[in-house]
Design an enzyme around this catalytic site. Structure first.
Site, PDB file in Angstrom:
ATOM      1  N   ASP A 244       3.572  -3.807  -5.157  1.00 29.76           N
ATOM      2  CA  ASP A 244       3.832  -4.042  -3.727  1.00 29.76           C
ATOM      3  C   ASP A 244       4.193  -5.480  -3.402  1.00 29.76           C
ATOM      4  OD1 ASP A 244       1.215  -1.770  -3.405  1.00 29.76           O
ATOM      5  OD2 ASP A 244       3.274  -1.380  -2.770  1.00 29.76           O
TER       6      ASP A 244
ATOM      7  N   HIS B 224      -5.296  -5.019  -8.928  1.00 32.99           N
ATOM      8  CA  HIS B 224      -5.113  -3.581  -9.175  1.00 32.99           C
ATOM      9  C   HIS B 224      -6.387  -3.030  -9.807  1.00 32.99           C
ATOM     10  CE1 HIS B 224      -3.256   0.158 -10.579  1.00 32.99           C
ATOM     11  NE2 HIS B 224      -2.313  -0.097  -9.688  1.00 32.99           N
TER      12      HIS B 224
HETATM   13  C1  SDX Z   1      -1.284   0.302  -5.192  1.00 31.98           C
HETATM   14  O1  SDX Z   1      -4.223   2.891  -8.146  1.00 31.98           O
HETATM   15  C2  SDX Z   1      -2.914   2.773  -8.203  1.00 31.98           C
HETATM   16  O2  SDX Z   1      -2.273   3.084  -9.185  1.00 31.98           O
HETATM   17  C3  SDX Z   1      -2.283   2.240  -6.922  1.00 31.98           C
HETATM   18  C4  SDX Z   1      -0.796   1.926  -7.025  1.00 31.98           C
HETATM   19  C5  SDX Z   1       0.020   3.167  -7.207  1.00 31.98           C
HETATM   20  O3  SDX Z   1       1.153   3.050  -7.695  1.00 31.98           O
HETATM   21  O4  SDX Z   1      -0.439   4.245  -6.757  1.00 31.98           O
HETATM   22  O5  SDX Z   1      -0.564   1.042  -8.101  1.00 31.98           O
HETATM   23  C6  SDX Z   1      -0.311   1.265  -5.754  1.00 31.98           C
HETATM   24  O6  SDX Z   1      -2.079   0.699  -4.387  1.00 31.98           O
HETATM   25  C7  SDX Z   1      -1.288  -1.114  -5.708  1.00 31.98           C
HETATM   26  C8  SDX Z   1      -2.431  -1.974  -5.047  1.00 31.98           C
HETATM   27  C9  SDX Z   1      -1.901  -2.395  -3.674  1.00 31.98           C
HETATM   28  N1  SDX Z   1      -2.955  -3.078  -2.909  1.00 31.98           N
HETATM   29  C10 SDX Z   1      -2.912  -4.390  -2.677  1.00 31.98           C
HETATM   30  O7  SDX Z   1      -2.063  -5.153  -3.131  1.00 31.98           O
HETATM   31  C11 SDX Z   1      -3.994  -4.888  -1.728  1.00 31.98           C
HETATM   32  C12 SDX Z   1      -4.602  -6.172  -2.294  1.00 31.98           C
HETATM   33  N2  SDX Z   1      -5.301  -5.827  -3.525  1.00 31.98           N
HETATM   34  C13 SDX Z   1      -6.747  -5.664  -3.421  1.00 31.98           C
HETATM   35  O8  SDX Z   1      -7.141  -5.059  -2.208  1.00 31.98           O
HETATM   36  C14 SDX Z   1      -7.312  -5.076  -4.696  1.00 31.98           C
HETATM   37  O9  SDX Z   1      -6.740  -5.718  -5.758  1.00 31.98           O
HETATM   38  C15 SDX Z   1      -7.274  -3.586  -4.967  1.00 31.98           C
HETATM   39  C16 SDX Z   1      -7.743  -2.786  -3.801  1.00 31.98           C
HETATM   40  C17 SDX Z   1      -5.903  -3.149  -5.334  1.00 31.98           C
HETATM   41  C18 SDX Z   1      -8.204  -3.354  -6.124  1.00 31.98           C
HETATM   42  O10 SDX Z   1      -9.452  -3.826  -5.685  1.00 31.98           O
HETATM   43  P1  SDX Z   1     -10.701  -3.761  -6.631  1.00 31.98           P
HETATM   44  O11 SDX Z   1     -10.857  -2.375  -7.133  1.00 31.98           O
HETATM   45  O12 SDX Z   1     -11.866  -4.407  -5.953  1.00 31.98           O
HETATM   46  O13 SDX Z   1     -10.215  -4.679  -7.829  1.00 31.98           O
HETATM   47  P2  SDX Z   1     -11.105  -5.295  -8.909  1.00 31.98           P
HETATM   48  O14 SDX Z   1     -12.372  -4.526  -9.091  1.00 31.98           O
HETATM   49  O15 SDX Z   1     -10.248  -5.531 -10.097  1.00 31.98           O
HETATM   50  O16 SDX Z   1     -11.468  -6.735  -8.258  1.00 31.98           O
HETATM   51  C19 SDX Z   1     -12.061  -7.688  -9.128  1.00 31.98           C
HETATM   52  C20 SDX Z   1     -12.419  -8.855  -8.250  1.00 31.98           C
HETATM   53  C21 SDX Z   1     -13.254  -8.444  -7.021  1.00 31.98           C
HETATM   54  O17 SDX Z   1     -14.078  -9.560  -6.729  1.00 31.98           O
HETATM   55  P3  SDX Z   1     -15.642  -9.456  -7.231  1.00 31.98           P
HETATM   56  O18 SDX Z   1     -16.219  -8.201  -6.600  1.00 31.98           O
HETATM   57  O19 SDX Z   1     -15.597  -9.364  -8.757  1.00 31.98           O
HETATM   58  O20 SDX Z   1     -16.278 -10.732  -6.725  1.00 31.98           O
HETATM   59  O21 SDX Z   1     -11.208  -9.459  -7.724  1.00 31.98           O
HETATM   60  C22 SDX Z   1     -11.264  -9.440  -6.320  1.00 31.98           C
HETATM   61  C23 SDX Z   1     -12.231  -8.345  -5.916  1.00 31.98           C
HETATM   62  O22 SDX Z   1     -12.779  -8.633  -4.647  1.00 31.98           O
HETATM   63  N3  SDX Z   1      -9.912  -9.127  -5.869  1.00 31.98           N
HETATM   64  C24 SDX Z   1      -9.175  -9.921  -5.090  1.00 31.98           C
HETATM   65  C25 SDX Z   1      -7.964  -9.248  -4.925  1.00 31.98           C
HETATM   66  N4  SDX Z   1      -7.995  -8.088  -5.590  1.00 31.98           N
HETATM   67  C26 SDX Z   1      -9.209  -8.017  -6.177  1.00 31.98           C
HETATM   68  N5  SDX Z   1      -9.431 -11.115  -4.533  1.00 31.98           N
HETATM   69  C27 SDX Z   1      -8.426 -11.641  -3.774  1.00 31.98           C
HETATM   70  N6  SDX Z   1      -7.218 -11.052  -3.569  1.00 31.98           N
HETATM   71  C28 SDX Z   1      -6.966  -9.855  -4.124  1.00 31.98           C
HETATM   72  N7  SDX Z   1      -5.770  -9.267  -3.922  1.00 31.98           N
END
Ligand code: SDX
Length: 392
Positions: free
Chosen positions: A327, A270
């Site tokens: 989710d 998140h």
């Molecule tokens: C919702 O914003 C909201 O409030 C949204 C929501 C709402 O109610 O409106 O809460 C609803 O959208 C929840 C999120 C649903 N999406 C998913 O479950 C999709 C899978 N999640 C990822 O795509 C991701 O976690 C995001 C898009 C949600 C957030 O991505 P970010 O902004 O890149 O997260 P971050 O900066 O904290 O990531 C830190 C690291 C990164 O790696 P590095 O760049 O540091 O090397 O963690 C990695 C990311 O690539 N990472 C993951 C991951 N989520 C983040 N690696 C593997 N699997 C994952 N799910």
């Protein structure tokens, strides 16, 4: 707070907005709606009561709730010509494609609630959107399965009416299952609002130009559809089904950690929560209760719980502070109730409409608000002169 904060490259930008609706503490895993913790609302409230709270800032008295519920019930039907609009789509159209189209089209039918300078029209548009989303979503489902549209039944609760419009048929009386109604009530409340997430920010940005509320909510639906956002509930269940059995989990954990692999663990991570998403805990509890009470043993829930346990002990997920989000478990419940995965994000949009509408009203009623205009960090060419094509 509205103010300045600085990104790493020394680039400063203003915070997007001030808001009094929802508070999130991502490190502590706290989510409050007008000060009330989400788990208390999910346990004790109704979606109409939470809608009133989000829109008005206080929990309603019994009379206020009765009047609000009655007002919403006055708007549950859709203009009959919109049924024709549905028939223009292919039967296999994704429900989110239909919802984007139909909600945007509402401004072509309800001209008496598009003047955003009139507080009365703003409130009527807000009530129409909250009231019609269940009808719109249910009709999208009925159209996809070739069944007749069901008209709303205002003698039922907001959630019960939605379930009947979705799963009822004209040939039989539909009995609302209280276990399922309670699960949907919680799911709608858990999805109602979430501060300045991508789709809410989209609604605010669209609204800041003075666009009519129906167009703004259609923009929010379009943004929510993305798999990184609301589309994650559909993607998470598809992922859990693809994993299949718990012995395959390590392979998918490895892929999620591999920077060369675009695969992400859907339903995990998140932008704000670096702790458990408090909604995920309620969702997991609801999944266990619903499957038990419906007598369903879905191996997907076992895989989801096993995946959560393994991921939470994995150094990568611990270091990146990745936890299950709203989710991760919702799809297990929706699948058990009988929704196809294609309807999952449509249900998220249905529930989030009240949050979008509350945030839009908060913004549009601020006399100081101006059109949104995010700035950029320019990384392109410096100025240069034109070169005729025969000289290139
Ligand atoms: C919702 O914003 C909201 O409030 C949204 C929501 C709402 O109610 O409106 O809460 C609803 O959208 C929840 C999120 C649903 N999406 C998913 O479950 C999709 C899978 N999640 C990822 O795509 C991701 O976690 C995001 C898009 C949600 C957030 O991505 P970010 O902004 O890149 O997260 P971050 O900066 O904290 O990531 C830190 C690291 C990164 O790696 P590095 O760049 O540091 O090397 O963690 C990695 C990311 O690539 N990472 C993951 C991951 N989520 C983040 N690696 C593997 N699997 C994952 N799910």
């Amino acid at each position: 707070q509205t103010g300045l904060f600085t990104y790493d490259p020394g680039f400063t930008s203003t915070a997007s907005c001030e808001s009094a609706i929802t508070y999130i503490d991502g490190d502590e895993g706290i989510l409050l709606h007008r000060g009330y913790p989400i788990d208390q609302l999910a346990e004790n409230s109704t979606f109409m009561e939470v809608s009133y709270l989000l829109l008005n800032g206080e929990l309603p008295t019994a009379d206020e709730l009765k009047n609000f519920t009655y007002t919403i019930s006055r708007h549950t039907m859709l203009h009959e010509q919109l049924a024709t609009f549905y028939r223009g789509f292919r039967r296999d159209a994704h429900p989110m494609a239909i919802m984007c189209g139909v909600v945007g089209a509402l401004s072509a039918f309800y001209h008496d609630s598009t003047d955003i300078t009139d507080p009365e029209q703003r409130m009527i548009a807000s009530h129409r959107l909250i009231a019609k989303m269940p009808t719109i979503a249910a009709m999208a489902y009925k159209y996809s399965v070739g069944q007749p549209f069901m008209y709303p039944d205002n003698s039922l609760t907001y959630t019960g009416n939605f379930l009947r419009m979705t799963f009822g048929v004209p040939a039989e009386k539909y009995e609302v299952n209280p276990v399922i109604e309670n699960a949907m009530r919680r799911i709608f409340i858990l999805h109602a609002d979430h501060e300045q997430n991508a789709s809410t920010s989209t609604v605010r940005l669209a609204g800041s130009s003075g666009a009519n509320p129906f167009a703004c909510i259609a923009a929010g639906i379009a943004c929510l559809w993305g798999p990184a956002h609301g589309g994650a509930n559909e993607a998470a269940l598809n992922m859990l089904r693809e994993i299949g059995t718990p012995d395959k989990i390590p392979e998918y954990i490895a892929r999620a950690k591999d920077k060369n692999d675009p695969f992400r663990l859907m339903g995990f991570g998140h932008r704000v929560y670096k702790n458990f998403d408090p909604r995920a805990k309620v969702m997991q509890k609801t999944a266990q209760e619903v499957l038990k009470e419906l007598g369903i043993s879905d191996p997907v829930l076992d895989t989801a719980q096993e995946l959560e346990q393994i991921a939470l002990k994995d150094d990568y997920f611990i270091e990146k502070k990745l936890y299950p989000n709203v989710d991760f478990y919702s799809g297990v419940i929706l699948n058990a109730i009988g929704f196809p995965t294609s309807m999952f994000t449509a249900l998220f949009a249905l529930a989030r409409t009240v949050g979008w509408v509350a945030q839009w009203n908060e913004m549009i009623s601020d006399p100081e608000q101006k059109i949104g205009r995010p700035r950029q960090l320019y990384t392109g060419q410096t100025q240069r002169d034109y070169v005729p094509v025969d000289k290139r």
